[in-house]
Design a protein around this motif. Sequence first.
Motif, PDB file in Angstrom:
ATOM      1  N   ILE A  21       0.801  -1.226   0.000  1.00 15.93           N
ATOM      2  CA  ILE A  21       0.000   0.000   0.000  1.00 15.93           C
ATOM      3  C   ILE A  21       0.837   1.281   0.000  1.00 15.93           C
ATOM      4  CG2 ILE A  21      -1.985  -1.139   1.063  1.00 15.93           C
ATOM      5  CD1 ILE A  21      -1.224   0.252   3.715  1.00 15.93           C
ATOM      6  N   LEU A  22       2.159   1.157   0.077  1.00 20.29           N
ATOM      7  CA  LEU A  22       3.005   2.350   0.110  1.00 20.29           C
ATOM      8  C   LEU A  22       2.888   3.145  -1.185  1.00 20.29           C
ATOM      9  CD1 LEU A  22       6.205   0.982   1.869  1.00 20.29           C
ATOM     10  CD2 LEU A  22       4.522   2.577   2.807  1.00 20.29           C
ATOM     11  N   LYS A  23       3.133   4.446  -1.050  1.00 22.33           N
ATOM     12  CA  LYS A  23       2.996   5.379  -2.170  1.00 22.33           C
ATOM     13  C   LYS A  23       4.335   6.045  -2.469  1.00 22.33           C
ATOM     14  CE  LYS A  23      -1.816   6.216  -1.078  1.00 22.33           C
ATOM     15  NZ  LYS A  23      -2.827   7.191  -0.738  1.00 22.33           N
ATOM     16  N   PRO A  24       4.477   6.602  -3.678  1.00 25.40           N
ATOM     17  CA  PRO A  24       5.717   7.296  -4.031  1.00 25.40           C
ATOM     18  C   PRO A  24       6.056   8.392  -3.025  1.00 25.40           C
ATOM     19  CG  PRO A  24       4.317   7.049  -5.966  1.00 25.40           C
ATOM     20  CD  PRO A  24       3.496   6.623  -4.774  1.00 25.40           C
ATOM     21  N   GLY A  25       7.317   8.438  -2.627  1.00 25.98           N
ATOM     22  CA  GLY A  25       7.787   9.461  -1.710  1.00 25.98           C
ATOM     23  C   GLY A  25       7.586   9.159  -0.239  1.00 25.98           C
ATOM     24  N   ASP A  26       7.039   7.989   0.089  1.00 34.11           N
ATOM     25  CA  ASP A  26       6.831   7.649   1.500  1.00 34.11           C
ATOM     26  C   ASP A  26       8.174   7.479   2.215  1.00 34.11           C
ATOM     27  OD1 ASP A  26       4.099   7.760   1.304  1.00 34.11           O
ATOM     28  OD2 ASP A  26       3.776   5.597   1.411  1.00 34.11           O
ATOM     29  N   ILE A  27       8.195   7.916   3.461  1.00 31.83           N
ATOM     30  CA  ILE A  27       9.389   7.825   4.301  1.00 31.83           C
ATOM     31  C   ILE A  27       9.031   6.997   5.526  1.00 31.83           C
ATOM     32  CG2 ILE A  27      11.045   9.120   5.698  1.00 31.83           C
ATOM     33  CD1 ILE A  27      10.488  11.508   3.744  1.00 31.83           C
ATOM     34  N   ILE A 103      13.403   3.956   3.455  1.00 29.52           N
ATOM     35  CA  ILE A 103      13.326   3.323   4.777  1.00 29.52           C
ATOM     36  C   ILE A 103      14.640   3.608   5.495  1.00 29.52           C
ATOM     37  CG2 ILE A 103      13.088   1.173   6.061  1.00 29.52           C
ATOM     38  CD1 ILE A 103      11.647   0.000   3.597  1.00 29.52           C
ATOM     39  N   ILE A 104      14.543   4.127   6.709  1.00 24.43           N
ATOM     40  CA  ILE A 104      15.727   4.526   7.464  1.00 24.43           C
ATOM     41  C   ILE A 104      15.777   3.745   8.766  1.00 24.43           C
ATOM     42  CG2 ILE A 104      17.008   6.462   8.455  1.00 24.43           C
ATOM     43  CD1 ILE A 104      14.741   8.064   6.567  1.00 24.43           C
ATOM     44  N   GLU A 117       6.628  14.713   8.466  1.00 22.57           N
ATOM     45  CA  GLU A 117       5.654  13.767   7.920  1.00 22.57           C
ATOM     46  C   GLU A 117       6.376  12.474   7.560  1.00 22.57           C
ATOM     47  OE1 GLU A 117       3.200  15.181   4.776  1.00 22.57           O
ATOM     48  OE2 GLU A 117       2.096  16.516   6.106  1.00 22.57           O
ATOM     49  N   ARG A 118       5.981  11.393   8.252  1.00 20.62           N
ATOM     50  CA  ARG A 118       6.659  10.109   8.067  1.00 20.62           C
ATOM     51  C   ARG A 118       5.870   9.002   8.743  1.00 20.62           C
ATOM     52  NH1 ARG A 118      10.304  13.022  12.010  1.00 20.62           N
ATOM     53  NH2 ARG A 118       9.766  12.138  14.020  1.00 20.62           N
ATOM     54  N   ILE A 119       6.262   7.780   8.424  1.00 17.76           N
ATOM     55  CA  ILE A 119       5.724   6.609   9.107  1.00 17.76           C
ATOM     56  C   ILE A 119       6.805   6.165  10.091  1.00 17.76           C
ATOM     57  CG2 ILE A 119       4.961   4.212   8.852  1.00 17.76           C
ATOM     58  CD1 ILE A 119       4.252   4.971   5.889  1.00 17.76           C
ATOM     59  N   GLU A 120       6.421   5.969  11.340  1.00 20.62           N
ATOM     60  CA  GLU A 120       7.375   5.522  12.357  1.00 20.62           C
ATOM     61  C   GLU A 120       7.013   4.102  12.786  1.00 20.62           C
ATOM     62  OE1 GLU A 120       6.986   8.452  15.451  1.00 20.62           O
ATOM     63  OE2 GLU A 120       8.329   9.837  14.407  1.00 20.62           O
ATOM     64  N   ARG A 144      -0.843  12.907   4.845  1.00 21.86           N
ATOM     65  CA  ARG A 144      -0.543  12.113   3.648  1.00 21.86           C
ATOM     66  C   ARG A 144      -0.529  10.622   3.962  1.00 21.86           C
ATOM     67  NH1 ARG A 144       4.066  12.165   0.097  1.00 21.86           N
ATOM     68  NH2 ARG A 144       4.267   9.919   0.175  1.00 21.86           N
ATOM     69  N   TYR A 145      -0.329  10.284   5.238  1.00 20.94           N
ATOM     70  CA  TYR A 145      -0.229   8.877   5.636  1.00 20.94           C
ATOM     71  C   TYR A 145      -1.512   8.316   6.246  1.00 20.94           C
ATOM     72  CZ  TYR A 145       4.707   9.503   4.703  1.00 20.94           C
ATOM     73  OH  TYR A 145       5.899   9.759   4.088  1.00 20.94           O
TER      74      TYR A 145
END
Length: 154
Positions: A21-27, A103-104, A117-120, A144-145
Amino acid sequence: MEFFSNDMKDTILLGKKLGKILKPGDIICLIGELGTGKTHFVKGIAEGLGIVDNITSPTFSIVNEYTSGRLKLYHFDVYRVNDPDEIEAIGFDEYIFSNAVSIIEWSNYIEELIPKERIEINIEKDISKSVNFRKISINYCGYRYDYIKELSKK
């Protein structure tokens, strides 16, 4: 959202569901102690993105790039980064502000460089339940998430 994993297969499966389900530019910021399964989770995300390459931790190279899926994937491991300037020198902004998924791992080490703005995702061991048991917490910052809520419905 909290998810529970009883083994490596569960961890990879959850990553795969997210990858689909991830989208372009997701962090995505991944936090967890050594050996909690961060790289296995990334393997699942890559699988969900349709990436067929062998996923390895970029511990010594800082970033691995994968381009064979529906979206590019930039996989960072900043565990050995001693100074945020070191990560900026490799063009970090160009990577994370692209149309790829970034992905970090160990993102808490360079928090001042990560967009708000990010997914943690936090992965924790709970050996009181089993050696392989993990609690995986997924939170997001920014509208956005909002679509990440879909993950708990699947």
